[in-house]
Design a protein around this motif. Structure first.
Motif: not given
Lengths: 109, 113
Positions: A42-43, A96-97, A99, B31, B33, B35, B43, B45, B48, B57-59, B90, B104
């Protein structure tokens, strides 16, 4: 949306310095992160920058320029264990995170 | 203090089957998330949550649903699995605004045949 770019691969010699660049375009900005990820794991969190400037943590430093949409992670005194992927991520105003695709760093003896 | 755990660690599904992935954290983080990570794509998303009872919603949310009924748990559901959902998933959690607290989970490897 977010657009985060970083180089795919970098190679460096043990004991050297490597700089990993990250550029971003985001709709809202609440900070930039760097993570390290070893293969199959994992990161793990390395750094967080929200203000312009350089943050130093031991052998790792992270720099941010918000006006340029630019950051870099500097790895000094490279060790073999630093061979990993380094992930740049940006968090927006809605938390929203997102990468980038990651940069694989290979350290050679 | 177990940190962030994910259940299961590995699963094989047939196309069309459904399943739920569980992410649990015992750090009272607000929070959370989800992924997915695919080779060469980093990664991405999926969904979340910024607090109990909230999701966003994410991507890449299509084909997934989530729920955050309890603060410590964030569930990711696949209603009808497709081979394109083969990936490593993840989960991450963090305390509100204290980003250095981010962790994570170990990941869930999902194979859809």
């Amino acid at each position: 949306g977010q657009n985060i770019d970083q180089p795919t691969e970098m190679t460096a010699t043990e004991g050297a310095i490597v700089q990993i660049n990250c550029t971003y375009q985001t709709s809202g900005f609440n900070g930039l992160f760097w993570y390290q990820q070893h293969a199959g794991e994992a990161p793990t969190f390395l750094s967080y920058n929200v203000l312009d400037g350089l943050e130093e943590k031991g052998r790792f430093s992270s720099f941010l320029s918000r006006s340029k949409g630019y950051s870099y992670l500097l790895l000094k005194e490279l060790q073999m264990k630093d061979s990993a992927s380094y992930l740049c991520a940006v968090i927006d105003n809605d938390y929203k995170l997102s990468f980038g695709a990651g940069t694989t760093v290979t350290v050679r003896a | 203090n177990a940190g962030v755990t994910q259940t299961p660690k590995f699963r094989v599904l047939k196309t069309g089957q459904s399943m739920t992935l569980l992410c649990a954290q015992d750090m009272n983080h607000e929070y959370m998330y989800w992924y997915r990570q695919d080779p060469g794509m980093g990664l991405r998303l999926i969904h979340y949550s910024v607090g109990e009872g909230t999701t966003a919603k994410g991507e890449v949310p299509d084909g997934y649903n989530v729920s955050r009924l309890k603060k410590q748990n964030f569930l990711l559901g696949l209603e009808s699995a497709a081979p394109s959902q083969t990936s490593v998933y993840f989960c991450a959690s963090t305390r509100e605004v204290e980003w250095e607290t981010q962790y994570f989970g170990p990941g869930t490897r999902l194979l859809v045949l």
